[in-house]
Design an enzyme around this catalytic site. Structure first.
Site, PDB file in Angstrom:
ATOM      1  N   TYR A 113       0.832  -1.220   0.000  1.00  0.00           N
ATOM      2  CA  TYR A 113       0.000   0.000   0.000  1.00  0.00           C
ATOM      3  C   TYR A 113       0.865   1.268   0.000  1.00  0.00           C
ATOM      4  CZ  TYR A 113      -3.186   3.490   2.088  1.00  0.00           C
ATOM      5  OH  TYR A 113      -3.902   4.627   2.376  1.00  0.00           O
ATOM      6  N   ASP A 149      12.191 -12.711  -1.069  1.00  0.00           N
ATOM      7  CA  ASP A 149      11.936 -12.515   0.359  1.00  0.00           C
ATOM      8  C   ASP A 149      13.142 -11.808   0.975  1.00  0.00           C
ATOM      9  OD1 ASP A 149      11.764 -13.083   3.241  1.00  0.00           O
ATOM     10  OD2 ASP A 149      10.150 -14.446   2.670  1.00  0.00           O
ATOM     11  N   SER A 206       6.308   3.191  13.087  1.00  0.00           N
ATOM     12  CA  SER A 206       4.885   3.402  13.363  1.00  0.00           C
ATOM     13  C   SER A 206       4.713   4.146  14.682  1.00  0.00           C
ATOM     14  CB  SER A 206       4.216   2.033  13.478  1.00  0.00           C
ATOM     15  OG  SER A 206       2.904   2.150  13.958  1.00  0.00           O
ATOM     16  N   TYR A 222       3.509  -6.507  17.411  1.00  0.00           N
ATOM     17  CA  TYR A 222       3.841  -5.746  16.199  1.00  0.00           C
ATOM     18  C   TYR A 222       4.662  -4.491  16.557  1.00  0.00           C
ATOM     19  CZ  TYR A 222       3.211  -2.331  12.505  1.00  0.00           C
ATOM     20  OH  TYR A 222       3.435  -1.341  11.572  1.00  0.00           O
ATOM     21  N   LYS A 263       8.647  -3.400  15.602  1.00  0.00           N
ATOM     22  CA  LYS A 263       9.010  -2.136  14.944  1.00  0.00           C
ATOM     23  C   LYS A 263      10.035  -1.372  15.788  1.00  0.00           C
ATOM     24  CE  LYS A 263       7.007  -2.165  11.126  1.00  0.00           C
ATOM     25  NZ  LYS A 263       7.709  -1.883   9.866  1.00  0.00           N
ATOM     26  N   GLY A 290      -7.096  -3.215  23.752  1.00  0.00           N
ATOM     27  CA  GLY A 290      -5.813  -2.629  23.358  1.00  0.00           C
ATOM     28  C   GLY A 290      -5.925  -1.242  22.756  1.00  0.00           C
TER      29      GLY A 290
HETATM   30  P1  NAD Z   1       1.586  -3.698   3.057  1.00  0.00           P
HETATM   31  O1  NAD Z   1       1.349  -5.019   3.667  1.00  0.00           O
HETATM   32  O2  NAD Z   1       0.616  -3.216   2.027  1.00  0.00           O
HETATM   33  O3  NAD Z   1       3.053  -3.648   2.411  1.00  0.00           O
HETATM   34  C1  NAD Z   1       4.124  -4.411   2.906  1.00  0.00           C
HETATM   35  C2  NAD Z   1       4.779  -5.078   1.706  1.00  0.00           C
HETATM   36  O4  NAD Z   1       5.873  -5.883   2.164  1.00  0.00           O
HETATM   37  C3  NAD Z   1       3.828  -6.006   0.953  1.00  0.00           C
HETATM   38  O5  NAD Z   1       3.904  -5.759  -0.441  1.00  0.00           O
HETATM   39  C4  NAD Z   1       4.334  -7.414   1.295  1.00  0.00           C
HETATM   40  O6  NAD Z   1       4.094  -8.336   0.255  1.00  0.00           O
HETATM   41  C5  NAD Z   1       5.813  -7.141   1.491  1.00  0.00           C
HETATM   42  N1  NAD Z   1       6.485  -8.130   2.320  1.00  0.00           N
HETATM   43  C6  NAD Z   1       6.082  -8.639   3.510  1.00  0.00           C
HETATM   44  N2  NAD Z   1       6.971  -9.526   3.964  1.00  0.00           N
HETATM   45  C7  NAD Z   1       7.992  -9.585   3.060  1.00  0.00           C
HETATM   46  C8  NAD Z   1       9.194 -10.302   2.966  1.00  0.00           C
HETATM   47  N3  NAD Z   1       9.555 -11.186   3.923  1.00  0.00           N
HETATM   48  N4  NAD Z   1       9.986 -10.118   1.895  1.00  0.00           N
HETATM   49  C9  NAD Z   1       9.642  -9.223   0.924  1.00  0.00           C
HETATM   50  N5  NAD Z   1       8.492  -8.509   0.952  1.00  0.00           N
HETATM   51  C10 NAD Z   1       7.684  -8.686   2.009  1.00  0.00           C
HETATM   52  O7  NAD Z   1       1.711  -2.640   4.243  1.00  0.00           O
HETATM   53  P2  NAD Z   1       1.804  -1.052   4.192  1.00  0.00           P
HETATM   54  O8  NAD Z   1       0.588  -0.523   4.835  1.00  0.00           O
HETATM   55  O9  NAD Z   1       2.179  -0.582   2.857  1.00  0.00           O
HETATM   56  O10 NAD Z   1       2.994  -0.854   5.227  1.00  0.00           O
HETATM   57  C11 NAD Z   1       4.333  -0.693   4.807  1.00  0.00           C
HETATM   58  C12 NAD Z   1       5.210  -0.560   6.032  1.00  0.00           C
HETATM   59  O11 NAD Z   1       4.753   0.541   6.814  1.00  0.00           O
HETATM   60  C13 NAD Z   1       5.173  -1.777   6.965  1.00  0.00           C
HETATM   61  O12 NAD Z   1       6.482  -2.016   7.419  1.00  0.00           O
HETATM   62  C14 NAD Z   1       4.280  -1.345   8.104  1.00  0.00           C
HETATM   63  O13 NAD Z   1       4.656  -1.971   9.307  1.00  0.00           O
HETATM   64  C15 NAD Z   1       4.549   0.146   8.154  1.00  0.00           C
HETATM   65  N6  NAD Z   1       3.425   0.921   8.709  1.00  0.00           N
HETATM   66  C16 NAD Z   1       2.182   0.789   8.158  1.00  0.00           C
HETATM   67  C17 NAD Z   1       1.118   1.507   8.699  1.00  0.00           C
HETATM   68  C18 NAD Z   1      -0.276   1.354   8.168  1.00  0.00           C
HETATM   69  O14 NAD Z   1      -1.222   1.642   8.888  1.00  0.00           O
HETATM   70  N7  NAD Z   1      -0.466   0.962   6.913  1.00  0.00           N
HETATM   71  C19 NAD Z   1       1.329   2.371   9.783  1.00  0.00           C
HETATM   72  C20 NAD Z   1       2.622   2.480  10.301  1.00  0.00           C
HETATM   73  C21 NAD Z   1       3.665   1.748   9.751  1.00  0.00           C
HETATM   74  C1  WQD Z   2      -8.816   3.622  14.138  1.00  0.00           C
HETATM   75  C2  WQD Z   2     -10.002   3.923  15.045  1.00  0.00           C
HETATM   76  C3  WQD Z   2     -10.728   2.037  16.340  1.00  0.00           C
HETATM   77  C4  WQD Z   2     -12.056  -0.362  12.913  1.00  0.00           C
HETATM   78  C5  WQD Z   2      -3.598   0.654  13.651  1.00  0.00           C
HETATM   79  C6  WQD Z   2      -2.392  -0.015  14.251  1.00  0.00           C
HETATM   80  C7  WQD Z   2      -1.209   0.890  14.162  1.00  0.00           C
HETATM   81  C8  WQD Z   2      -0.980   1.415  12.741  1.00  0.00           C
HETATM   82  C9  WQD Z   2      -2.227   1.957  12.147  1.00  0.00           C
HETATM   83  C10 WQD Z   2       0.670   0.066  11.621  1.00  0.00           C
HETATM   84  C11 WQD Z   2      -9.882   3.306  16.440  1.00  0.00           C
HETATM   85  C12 WQD Z   2     -11.801   2.455  15.366  1.00  0.00           C
HETATM   86  C13 WQD Z   2     -11.548   0.649  13.712  1.00  0.00           C
HETATM   87  C14 WQD Z   2     -13.441  -0.672  12.992  1.00  0.00           C
HETATM   88  C15 WQD Z   2     -13.704   1.066  14.628  1.00  0.00           C
HETATM   89  N1  WQD Z   2      -0.559   0.370  11.855  1.00  0.00           N
HETATM   90  N2  WQD Z   2     -12.370   1.356  14.555  1.00  0.00           N
HETATM   91  N3  WQD Z   2     -14.218   0.068  13.847  1.00  0.00           N
HETATM   92  O1  WQD Z   2      -5.853   1.115  15.800  1.00  0.00           O
HETATM   93  O2  WQD Z   2      -5.296   3.552  15.394  1.00  0.00           O
HETATM   94  O3  WQD Z   2      -3.889   1.819  14.402  1.00  0.00           O
HETATM   95  O4  WQD Z   2      -3.302   1.022  12.292  1.00  0.00           O
HETATM   96  O5  WQD Z   2       1.660   0.510  12.118  1.00  0.00           O
HETATM   97  O6  WQD Z   2      -0.105   0.157  14.607  1.00  0.00           O
HETATM   98  O7  WQD Z   2      -2.679  -0.319  15.601  1.00  0.00           O
HETATM   99  O8  WQD Z   2      -6.154   2.141  13.502  1.00  0.00           O
HETATM  100  O9  WQD Z   2      -7.829   1.994  11.720  1.00  0.00           O
HETATM  101  O10 WQD Z   2      -7.601   0.070  13.355  1.00  0.00           O
HETATM  102  O11 WQD Z   2      -8.576   2.221  14.139  1.00  0.00           O
HETATM  103  O12 WQD Z   2     -14.449   1.702  15.375  1.00  0.00           O
HETATM  104  O13 WQD Z   2     -13.935  -1.581  12.312  1.00  0.00           O
HETATM  105  O14 WQD Z   2     -11.179   3.339  14.461  1.00  0.00           O
HETATM  106  O15 WQD Z   2     -11.291   1.638  17.567  1.00  0.00           O
HETATM  107  O16 WQD Z   2     -10.472   4.203  17.339  1.00  0.00           O
HETATM  108  P1  WQD Z   2      -5.353   2.146  14.910  1.00  0.00           P
HETATM  109  P2  WQD Z   2      -7.542   1.535  13.106  1.00  0.00           P
END
Ligand code: NAD
Ligand code: WQD
Length: 339
Positions: A11, A58, A124, A148, A152, A293
């Site tokens: 994404y 990978d 994150s 998770y 990180k 949580g």
């Molecule tokens: P995503 O799952 O869409 O993208 C992660 C990508 O990494 C995917 O394309 C997956 O196929 C690839 N991948 C996973 N394991 C792998 C491996 N072992 N080798 C090679 N490729 C691998 O997630 P995203 O939302 O795009 O998130 C990207 C990064 O940002 C992640 O590290 C996630 O922890 C971090 N992040 C995401 C969010 C969020 O809410 N989306 C928030 C904070 C941090």
């Molecule tokens: C947002 C708000 C829920 C779904 C998560 C991870 C965090 C980061 C981002 C990677 C909260 C409420 C949600 C639903 C709801 N990811 N909610 N109904 O929890 O802030 O963060 O994603 O790093 O690590 O924890 O995001 O989108 O899950 O929730 O009411 O079906 O929406 O309770 O208040 P969150 P979220």
């Protein structure tokens, strides 16, 4: 610059890829498609009208990664690859530590072997844990409350130690808040498998008729309307932050941490209302029990990113929902809509 993107088909990676190609960077994507589809990369080619390298692999595969690094010789890495579902991390901690921590270690070895010393890391806001004060600034203590988040935070520490031990190297740790939305074209976006864990993709699937109603996890929090408050950040703004972080890393050594958020919180009910404006119809919901949580509120102090990276968010909630709706309505089954 030659930039290697781990997880570039995902994404945030795919949106950042569009940004980097527009800026003229040469890019190589390494992804095993554990949570993504090659179709995303096909569409990035169409949007950007630019080509780039793709290596299916990978990040934990040492030999493969070393071969890719030796051949491509990146000047910098953006490390998106990882597992990110909080609930799944509690059930499969070893898989999460393996991908997120071991994967980072293997990546650093490949970087060292090929002489690449600059890395941007997807961290994150979850590393902070329960807020001692808000907004979170980068000096807020880190005490993640789930597997998770611990993976990180551990990867952050690994990177900082590596940089300390290798003079001339640099790491930029970007702590994302809640990334949402899609590219303005509606061609790429967030495509969760199964039931979405996150709020915006869930709302979008209700809007398009894939799910009956949103379950709001609690309306008795200490917030404006009792529902959870988060700092939602448009994925296109987040993508631009990576491009600026690359520039910063090119000119700096050492480790620097940045919050990437807007500094403003939005409640679940406010997000639902914004999405209703975007899709033009009312969306069904029911209030259910709190999700274990969850915290009441989480938002960033983004001043450091503005001061040192020259970055701030430019897109508002309506941009986030309009782009998410365009993506979801034009691709109701995500990338599988193409098949
Ligand atoms: P995503 O799952 O869409 O993208 C992660 C990508 O990494 C995917 O394309 C997956 O196929 C690839 N991948 C996973 N394991 C792998 C491996 N072992 N080798 C090679 N490729 C691998 O997630 P995203 O939302 O795009 O998130 C990207 C990064 O940002 C992640 O590290 C996630 O922890 C971090 N992040 C995401 C969010 C969020 O809410 N989306 C928030 C904070 C941090
Ligand atoms: C947002 C708000 C829920 C779904 C998560 C991870 C965090 C980061 C981002 C990677 C909260 C409420 C949600 C639903 C709801 N990811 N909610 N109904 O929890 O802030 O963060 O994603 O790093 O690590 O924890 O995001 O989108 O899950 O929730 O009411 O079906 O929406 O309770 O208040 P969150 P979220």
């Amino acid at each position: 610059m030659r930039v290697l993107l781990t997880g570039g088909a995902g994404y945030i990676g795919s949106h950042t890829l569009v940004e980097l190609l527009a800026l003229g960077h040469q890019v190589c994507v390494v992804d095993n498609y554990a949570n993504s589809a090659p179709e995303a990369l096909t569409r990035v080619r169409q949007i950007s009208n630019r080509d780039f390298r793709v290596e299916e692999g990978d990040i934990r595969d040492r030999d493969r990664l070393t071969a890719i690094f030796t051949d491509f010789r990146p000047e910098a890495v953006i490390h998106f690859a990882g597992l990110k579902a909080v609930g799944e991390g509690e059930e499969k901690p070893v898989a999460y530590y393996d991908t997120n921590v071991t994967g980072t270690l293997v990546l650093l070895e490949a970087m060292r072997a090929s002489g690449c010393g600059k890395i941007i890391f997807s961290s994150s806001a979850t590393v902070y844990g329960n807020p001692l004060y808000l907004p979170y600034d980068e000096a807020h203590p880190c005490s993640p409350t789930n597997v998770y988040g611990r993976t990180k935070y551990m990867a952050e520490q690994v990177l900082a130690d590596w940089v300390r031990a290798n003079p001339g190297t640099g790491a930029v740790l970007l702590r994302y808040f809640n990334p949402v939305g899609a590219h303005v074209s509606g061609r790429i976006g967030e495509d969760p498998q199964g039931i979405p864990n996150n709020l915006l993709p869930f709302i979008a699937q209700v809007a398009v008729g894939r799910r009956a109603k949103l379950a709001i996890f609690g309306d008795d929090y200490d917030t404006r309307d009792g529902t959870g408050l988060r700092d939602y950040i448009h994925v296109a703004d987040l993508a631009r932050a990576h491009a600026l972080a690359l520039d910063y890393a090119a000119d700096h050594t050492g480790t620097e941490v940045f919050n990437i958020g807007t500094g403003t919180g939005t409640t679940v009910k406010e997000m639902l209302a914004a999405f209703e404006r975007a899709c033009g119809h009312a969306l069904a919901y029911e209030v259910v029990a709190r999700r274990p949580g969850d915290i009441a509120a989480c938002y960033a102090q983004p001043e450091k990113a503005e001061r040192l990276l020259g970055w701030s968010a430019t897109r508002d909630l309506d941009d986030m929902c309009a782009s998410a709706w365009k993506w979801q309505s034009e691709n109701p089954q995500g990338y599988r809509s193409e098949e």
